[in-house]
Design a protein around this motif. Structure first.
Motif, PDB file in Angstrom:
ATOM      1  N   PRO A  23     -19.262   7.858   6.381  1.00  0.00           N
ATOM      2  CA  PRO A  23     -20.519   7.116   6.233  1.00  0.00           C
ATOM      3  C   PRO A  23     -20.690   6.461   4.857  1.00  0.00           C
ATOM      4  N   ARG A  24     -19.669   6.590   4.024  1.00  0.00           N
ATOM      5  CA  ARG A  24     -19.744   5.976   2.694  1.00  0.00           C
ATOM      6  C   ARG A  24     -19.872   4.460   2.838  1.00  0.00           C
ATOM      7  N   ARG A  25     -20.643   3.867   1.937  1.00  0.00           N
ATOM      8  CA  ARG A  25     -20.852   2.423   1.942  1.00  0.00           C
ATOM      9  C   ARG A  25     -20.098   1.814   0.768  1.00  0.00           C
ATOM     10  N   LEU A  26     -19.619   0.580   0.961  1.00  0.00           N
ATOM     11  CA  LEU A  26     -18.816  -0.080  -0.058  1.00  0.00           C
ATOM     12  C   LEU A  26     -19.405  -1.440  -0.400  1.00  0.00           C
ATOM     13  N   ASP A  27     -19.191  -1.873  -1.639  1.00  0.00           N
ATOM     14  CA  ASP A  27     -19.613  -3.231  -2.001  1.00  0.00           C
ATOM     15  C   ASP A  27     -18.420  -4.170  -1.830  1.00  0.00           C
ATOM     16  N   VAL A  28     -18.650  -5.453  -2.022  1.00  0.00           N
ATOM     17  CA  VAL A  28     -17.599  -6.443  -1.796  1.00  0.00           C
ATOM     18  C   VAL A  28     -16.410  -6.203  -2.721  1.00  0.00           C
ATOM     19  N   LEU A  68     -12.773 -14.641   1.415  1.00  0.00           N
ATOM     20  CA  LEU A  68     -12.480 -14.315   2.813  1.00  0.00           C
ATOM     21  C   LEU A  68     -13.197 -13.050   3.266  1.00  0.00           C
ATOM     22  N   ILE A  69     -13.220 -12.035   2.418  1.00  0.00           N
ATOM     23  CA  ILE A  69     -13.904 -10.782   2.769  1.00  0.00           C
ATOM     24  C   ILE A  69     -15.396 -11.042   2.980  1.00  0.00           C
ATOM     25  N   GLU A  70     -16.009 -11.837   2.103  1.00  0.00           N
ATOM     26  CA  GLU A  70     -17.428 -12.161   2.266  1.00  0.00           C
ATOM     27  C   GLU A  70     -17.679 -12.868   3.594  1.00  0.00           C
ATOM     28  N   GLN A  71     -16.807 -13.812   3.951  1.00  0.00           N
ATOM     29  CA  GLN A  71     -16.947 -14.498   5.231  1.00  0.00           C
ATOM     30  C   GLN A  71     -16.729 -13.530   6.392  1.00  0.00           C
ATOM     31  N   GLY A  72     -15.742 -12.644   6.249  1.00  0.00           N
ATOM     32  CA  GLY A  72     -15.477 -11.649   7.284  1.00  0.00           C
ATOM     33  C   GLY A  72     -16.639 -10.691   7.481  1.00  0.00           C
ATOM     34  N   LEU A  73     -17.297 -10.322   6.387  1.00  0.00           N
ATOM     35  CA  LEU A  73     -18.464  -9.444   6.499  1.00  0.00           C
ATOM     36  C   LEU A  73     -19.589 -10.130   7.274  1.00  0.00           C
ATOM     37  N   LEU A  81     -21.295  -4.982  14.046  1.00  0.00           N
ATOM     38  CA  LEU A  81     -20.293  -3.957  13.768  1.00  0.00           C
ATOM     39  C   LEU A  81     -20.410  -3.396  12.358  1.00  0.00           C
ATOM     40  N   ALA A  82     -21.174  -4.082  11.509  1.00  0.00           N
ATOM     41  CA  ALA A  82     -21.421  -3.620  10.141  1.00  0.00           C
ATOM     42  C   ALA A  82     -22.874  -3.929   9.808  1.00  0.00           C
ATOM     43  N   ASP A  83     -23.367  -3.212   8.809  1.00  0.00           N
ATOM     44  CA  ASP A  83     -24.712  -3.509   8.319  1.00  0.00           C
ATOM     45  C   ASP A  83     -24.686  -3.548   6.799  1.00  0.00           C
ATOM     46  N   MET A  84     -25.750  -4.071   6.238  1.00  0.00           N
ATOM     47  CA  MET A  84     -25.829  -4.241   4.790  1.00  0.00           C
ATOM     48  C   MET A  84     -27.144  -3.661   4.306  1.00  0.00           C
ATOM     49  N   THR A  87     -29.204  -1.968  -2.663  1.00  0.00           N
ATOM     50  CA  THR A  87     -29.409  -0.779  -3.484  1.00  0.00           C
ATOM     51  C   THR A  87     -29.532  -1.221  -4.941  1.00  0.00           C
ATOM     52  N   ASP A  88     -29.769  -0.275  -5.814  1.00  0.00           N
ATOM     53  CA  ASP A  88     -29.805  -0.574  -7.246  1.00  0.00           C
ATOM     54  C   ASP A  88     -28.447  -1.080  -7.746  1.00  0.00           C
ATOM     55  N   ASP A  89     -27.370  -0.718  -7.028  1.00  0.00           N
ATOM     56  CA  ASP A  89     -26.025  -1.133  -7.403  1.00  0.00           C
ATOM     57  C   ASP A  89     -25.612  -2.457  -6.754  1.00  0.00           C
ATOM     58  N   GLY A  90     -26.474  -3.037  -5.951  1.00  0.00           N
ATOM     59  CA  GLY A  90     -26.152  -4.292  -5.268  1.00  0.00           C
ATOM     60  C   GLY A  90     -26.123  -4.099  -3.758  1.00  0.00           C
ATOM     61  N   PHE A  91     -25.531  -5.061  -3.084  1.00  0.00           N
ATOM     62  CA  PHE A  91     -25.432  -4.994  -1.628  1.00  0.00           C
ATOM     63  C   PHE A  91     -24.272  -4.100  -1.229  1.00  0.00           C
ATOM     64  N   MET A  92     -24.559  -3.169  -0.325  1.00  0.00           N
ATOM     65  CA  MET A  92     -23.558  -2.222   0.143  1.00  0.00           C
ATOM     66  C   MET A  92     -23.398  -2.403   1.651  1.00  0.00           C
ATOM     67  N   TYR A  93     -22.158  -2.303   2.110  1.00  0.00           N
ATOM     68  CA  TYR A  93     -21.838  -2.518   3.517  1.00  0.00           C
ATOM     69  C   TYR A  93     -21.316  -1.230   4.128  1.00  0.00           C
TER      70      TYR A  93
END
Length: 160
Positions: A23-28, A68-73, A81-84, A87-93
């Motif tokens: 369930p960990r979320r990642l930034d771009v 490309l990753i940004e477009q893919g997201l 299939l993904a959500d955004m 957070t205080d650290d920015g957008f997390m996916y």
């Protein structure tokens, strides 16, 4: 639209990474590093064979990969299939509940190889409390070494 190096392909790779880290979320930025490492895993210590050939562009590839990753997201978000989250650290996916079942329905050997490498990456570099970028320093350190050697091989007149 060509399927290779397209937003759809980049989105599939991002989905594999997001599903593997759930369930960990990642930034771009984290996705860009992991995507590169997943495709060029042979460049890492004790990594499985790389899926893509090594390119001389190296560091420049990350800039292209980010776009490309940004477009893919965006493709993944539209498909549910993904959500955004902000957070205080920015957008997390993160992967949605549908992501794992979607990936399990795919029978491509390439997707299977992506999943194997994503599993290896997360078990090797993503321990609880670690930042993905710290674990991926190995990639940029190798590039730095390659660039240093390449410019050292040039004569002074070639560098100027």
């Amino acid at each position: 639209m060509t399927p290779l190096n397209s937003p759809v392909e980049a989105g599939m790779r991002a989905l594999v990474l997001l599903s593997e880290t759930f369930p960990r979320r990642l930034d771009v930025a984290q996705l860009v590093y992991l995507d590169h490492a997943m495709l060029h895993s042979g460049d890492l210590d004790h990594g499985p064979a790389s899926l893509h050939p090594d390119l001389p562009a190296g560091p420049g590839e990350l800039g292209l990969r980010r776009h490309l990753i940004e477009q893919g997201l965006m493709v993944l978000l539209r498909a549910g299939l993904a959500d955004m989250t902000a957070t205080d650290d920015g957008f997390m996916y993160g992967a949605t509940d549908e992501a794992a079942s979607f990936l399990s329905a795919l029978e491509s050997p390439y997707v299977g190889q992506l999943i194997e490498r994503a599993d290896w990456l997360t078990s090797t570099y993503m321990h609880e409390g670690t930042d993905v970028r710290e674990g991926m320093k190995q990639i940029t350190q190798r590039w730095s070494g390659r660039l240093h050697v390449s410019t050292a091989d040039l004569g002074e007149e070639d560098v100027l």
